[in-house]
Design an enzyme around this catalytic site. Structure first.
Site, short mmCIF file in Angstrom:
data_model
loop_
_atom_site.label_atom_id
_atom_site.label_comp_id
_atom_site.label_asym_id
_atom_site.label_seq_id
_atom_site.Cartn_x
_atom_site.Cartn_y
_atom_site.Cartn_z
N CYS A 160 51.34 -17.08 62.73
CA CYS A 160 50.49 -15.93 62.36
C CYS A 160 51.37 -14.79 61.87
CB CYS A 160 49.64 -15.50 63.55
SG CYS A 160 48.39 -16.72 64.00
N TYR A 223 36.51 -10.81 66.86
CA TYR A 223 35.53 -11.89 67.02
C TYR A 223 34.20 -11.34 67.53
CZ TYR A 223 38.90 -15.64 66.21
OH TYR A 223 39.82 -16.50 65.63
#
Length: 283
Positions: A160, A223
């Site tokens: 990432c 999220y």
């Protein structure tokens, strides 16, 4: 830390809902976020609007510096962050290159310390950078990258935060870190600790002064099952002043980092925080 909260508020106000196929969840997403950490004045970017844990973040990056490829080695340092990806990721469990329990494959630090050339030899990216910076050399290519497209399928997870570029101005060292994707409520607290600490350590072992660390995130998201906790709880809290990070001054070389350094060589001073928030984690 106001810039962190500003990014969270920006995502809440301006983000677009995007379906994430890997997790089966929606993410509220913005593109491009830039954060700056003041390493020169030791403003350690540990989130204060919820209780945050810093040791696992530093332990994980120390494992990258050492080129570890096994979750058991990370556990010995004090972090379980690779347990799930090494042992519960079904695609990786089915991958014929996996060597067994706790094997991570050719991820992160493996690429940083043992990048493979076509002839089978390896390149130690980090060693080259340390050698140059110690001599006062900045060839405008002091780049450590973990992202190797040719070996993505040889590891359990794509990186990432994938690339770190060091720059010298006089005797002051700067760092620019690039991240392709970031779970802002959970992951960013982890990653900003790592960016700050990486610059602080590299300045210390190369005999330079630490300047600013710049952190560029491409896809910053919250999220859907984190949204209400961020909007209604964390963003309602006022941040406390940032703490300081103390690093054992006896750490003087890359070999020290590779051999004897533990989490006992790091201390956070003056940390105040609000109560913990238990954000859901998406594997």
């Amino acid at each position: 830390m106001r810039q962190y909260l500003n990014l969270c508020q920006r995502i809440i106000d301006q983000g677009h809902w995007v379906e994430n196929e890997r997790t089966g969840k929606r993410c509220l997403t913005v593109i491009n976020a830039d954060l700056t950490y003041d390493v020169a004045n030791n403003q350690f970017p540990l989130i204060t609007t919820r209780k945050s844990y810093w040791k696992a973040a530093i332990a994980e990056f120390l494992g990258y510096i050492r080129g570890y490829d096994n979750a058991a080695d990370f556990r010995k340092l004090g972090t379980k962050t690779w347990d799930a990806n090494a042992n519960e990721n079904q695609a990786w469990l089915n991958n014929p290159v996996r060597k067994g329990t706790d094997d991570m494959g050719r991820v992160y630090g493996v690429q940083g310390r043992r990048w493979r050339k076509p002839n089978g030899e390896t390149v130690d990216q980090l060693r080259k950078i340390v050698n140059n910076l110690s001599k006062g050399i900045d060839d405008r290519g002091e780049i450590l990258t973990f992202f190797n497209p040719g070996e993505i399928d040889l590891g359990c997870l794509r990186p990432c935060m994938h690339t770190h570029t060091f720059s010298l101005l006089g005797d002051t060292l700067y760092l620019t870190s690039y991240q392709r994707s970031c779970d802002v409520p959970l992951g960013l607290n982890f990653n900003q600790i790592q960016v700050f600490t990486f610059l602080a350590l590299m300045a210390q072992i190369t005999g330079k002064k630490a300047g600013q660390a710049y952190h560029k995130i491409i896809n910053a998201h919250i999220y859907e099952d984190q949204f209400e906790l961020m909007r209604d709880v964390q963003l309602k809290r006022e941040p406390f002043p940032l703490p300081r990070l103390e690093i054992n001054p006896d750490i003087k070389t890359l070999e020290d980092l590779e051999t004897w350094v533990t989490m006992d060589d790091f201390k956070v001073i003056g940390y105040q925080c609000h109560e913990a928030i238990k954000y859901p984690f998406s594997v």
